[in-house]
Structures are given as C-alpha cells and as structure tokens.
Design an enzyme around this catalytic site. Sequence first.
Site, PDB file in Angstrom:
ATOM      1  N   HIS A  46      44.015  97.069 185.022  1.00 47.57           N
ATOM      2  CA  HIS A  46      44.516  98.313 184.433  1.00 47.57           C
ATOM      3  C   HIS A  46      45.881  98.523 185.109  1.00 47.57           C
ATOM      4  CE1 HIS A  46      44.843 102.213 182.794  1.00 47.57           C
ATOM      5  NE2 HIS A  46      43.683 102.734 183.124  1.00 47.57           N
ATOM      6  N   ARG A  68      42.961 110.164 179.990  1.00 48.53           N
ATOM      7  CA  ARG A  68      44.237 110.112 180.693  1.00 48.53           C
ATOM      8  C   ARG A  68      45.181 109.054 180.138  1.00 48.53           C
ATOM      9  NH1 ARG A  68      40.636 112.272 183.771  1.00 48.53           N
ATOM     10  NH2 ARG A  68      39.410 110.693 182.758  1.00 48.53           N
ATOM     11  N   THR A  69      44.710 107.817 180.047  1.00 40.69           N
ATOM     12  CA  THR A  69      45.620 106.712 179.713  1.00 40.69           C
ATOM     13  C   THR A  69      46.153 106.862 178.288  1.00 40.69           C
ATOM     14  OG1 THR A  69      44.208 105.384 181.134  1.00 40.69           O
ATOM     15  CG2 THR A  69      45.823 104.205 179.807  1.00 40.69           C
ATOM     16  N   ARG A 115      43.695  99.178 174.829  1.00 35.84           N
ATOM     17  CA  ARG A 115      42.540  99.283 175.732  1.00 35.84           C
ATOM     18  C   ARG A 115      41.373  98.619 175.019  1.00 35.84           C
ATOM     19  NH1 ARG A 115      40.170 104.051 179.358  1.00 35.84           N
ATOM     20  NH2 ARG A 115      41.950 103.305 180.549  1.00 35.84           N
ATOM     21  N   LYS A 131      34.510  97.782 160.486  1.00 35.48           N
ATOM     22  CA  LYS A 131      33.949  96.958 159.399  1.00 35.48           C
ATOM     23  C   LYS A 131      33.928  95.486 159.773  1.00 35.48           C
ATOM     24  CE  LYS A 131      36.225  99.885 155.938  1.00 35.48           C
ATOM     25  NZ  LYS A 131      37.348  99.833 154.998  1.00 35.48           N
TER      26      LYS A 131
HETATM   27  N1   CP Z   1      42.133 106.362 184.695  1.00 41.58           N
HETATM   28  C1   CP Z   1      41.745 106.111 183.422  1.00 41.58           C
HETATM   29  O1   CP Z   1      41.881 104.997 182.897  1.00 41.58           O
HETATM   30  O2   CP Z   1      41.241 107.198 182.770  1.00 41.58           O
HETATM   31  P1   CP Z   1      40.843 107.200 181.224  1.00 41.58           P
HETATM   32  O3   CP Z   1      39.658 106.300 181.066  1.00 41.58           O
HETATM   33  O4   CP Z   1      40.561 108.646 180.888  1.00 41.58           O
HETATM   34  O5   CP Z   1      42.029 106.671 180.448  1.00 41.58           O
END
Ligand code: CP
Length: 317
Positions: free
Chosen positions: A138, A60-61, A110, A88
């Site tokens: 998040h 999603r993100t 991320r 590496k």
């Molecule tokens: N909600 C969320 O962070 O989903 P993903 O891990 O798929 O990005």
Amino acid sequence: MTSAALGKDLVGLEPLTADQIRLILDTAEPFKEVSERPIKKVPALRGKTIVNLFFENSTRTRISFEFAEKRLSADTVNVATSGSSVAKGETLVDTARNLEAMRIDMVVIRHGASGAARFLGERIRSNVINAGDGKHEHPTQGLLDMLTLRDRFGRLEGLKVAIVGDILHSRVARSNIWGLTKLGAEVAVCGPPSLLPRNVRDLGVTVLPRIEDAIAWADALNVLRLQLERMQAGFIPSLREYNRVFGVTSERLARAPRELAILHPGPMNRGVEIDSDVADGPHSVILPQVTNGVAVRMAVLYLLAGGSPDWRTEAGE
Ligand code: CP
C-alpha cells in the site's frame, strides 16, 4: 532527479530507490499548503482523466485520492465492483482496456489480489497507482506514514519505528518496512508469532516479542488493525486476549522512556489493538496522517503524470 525517474507506475516502495522516495516526499511538502487554501485547487493536472478502480472497501484512500485528483484539477471517475460490469464477470484487464478506449490517462486501483496493480500496469498504457493490493503493498500509505514521521521528528534516518500487530496480512507493514529501511530508519515488528511472516527478519527488521519491548525501544509505534477479513483460521485466541497482551494502552505508554508518536493507518478497532485514550491522546498523529495522505497522493499523481518537482513554476504560481 526528474519525474521520469519514477517510471510509469507506482506498484510499491520495494522497487523504488531512496532518492525516488525522497523525491515524492519532497514534492508532497508544498502540496500540503494547497489544502489549506480557501480555494483548494491548482491547475497542475488540468486535462488529465483519472479512473479510481476500487474493488475492495475503502474510506480514507479512495476519498483521499479523489480529493488529490480534484485539487490538481484532473477529471475523475470512480468505479466499484458493485454497479460495474466486474459484477457480471468482466476481467480486470478488459475493464481497464475499455476505460482506455475512452482515453483515460491514469488508473488508481485497490484490489484484493496481491500483484493486481503490477499485473494491470504491465497490460495497459495508462499510469497505474497501487491503492492497496491484497497482502502485498500500500505504497501511498507507507509514504504518508513516512511524511508524518518526518514532520514529527524532522528526520527518518536513525528513527526507531515499531510496527505492531497483524504484520502477516498487512500491505501497510510491507510498504512501511521497504520505505523506512531505504531511508535509514530502524524498523522492528511486534505481534503474536502467528501474525508475523516467516522470514520477516529477511526484510531487515528486528522482531520484538512483547509490546512492552516495542514501547521501550521505539520513537514511534505504527499500530495495525487485525485484518480479520484476511484470516482464514484462528490466528489469535480472542480479541479480548489480543488487547490484554498486545493492546497499545495509556498504562503501557506511561512506562515508555520517551514520548512516542502513535500512528495508525485506519480503520481502527478501538479497544482491540489501540485504546481510545491513546488514539485520541496528545501523542497521536493519526489525523495528521490522513491530512498528509492528500499531499502525498497529489505528489504521486503529479510526478507520474510527468510534472517536475517544481510544480509551482509549471503551474504559473
Ligand atoms: N488506510 C487505509 O487504507 O484505509 P482505507 O481502507 O479506509 O482506505
């Protein structure tokens, strides 16, 4: 409030004021409509280059940020651990500085380490946006959850939101707690004691020990996945036991005194924290959350890039 008031980076909702959070949510509102157009594009970030550094799995993100960037007409590049020199042994900062040498403007990151986004933001000139760092925050997930709740209830102030499940390992829980409490919502957490952080009450939340208590109390449930990849030991006896004691089921919801909105940040473990008939049921706003994610990320990117909240005027619309 001007966009400069957001600062250089978005590392979490904890450092933001209520006005800054409202600015992002209000800027996201008109961006929703862009995704409903036949040609889903505005020129708001034309000429900007954005790198998406995803060092942990994401559906999603990652895709939502990429859509948001493309719908704002930015140029985008995706980098993952596999296939990059991170595999590496190159450090995060070296990777980012090499990208900056190619004249980028923003980094979306991320990372599995709590604090990675702040660490990077303090070391590079580009804007840094946290797309989830370890167990820390998040922020865009928290913002899209808040936008979805505001759509559903017309307000956040006074709303009762219960966050259910694995709070201990959840960056989503932390961003929701910071954001919702700053905007005047009441927040409770509910889950096995082994999956609640010590001193969680210090975050300004109530602890409800039983799922039945949360359902009786709340206007909305935000149901979290068990983050099995972050658990080093047996925090719960079994997934079946978890579903029996804490699962959000239609039988339990039928006893609620009011109709609850059901949120889940995904990915869902159907039959564990949430049953399919609830996830797909009439009170679920799980897919509207995903839709709102694009608008929220457009707003964050646009504001950090220096755009004014009135992007339509700037974009000549
Ligand atoms: N909600 C969320 O962070 O989903 P993903 O891990 O798929 O990005």
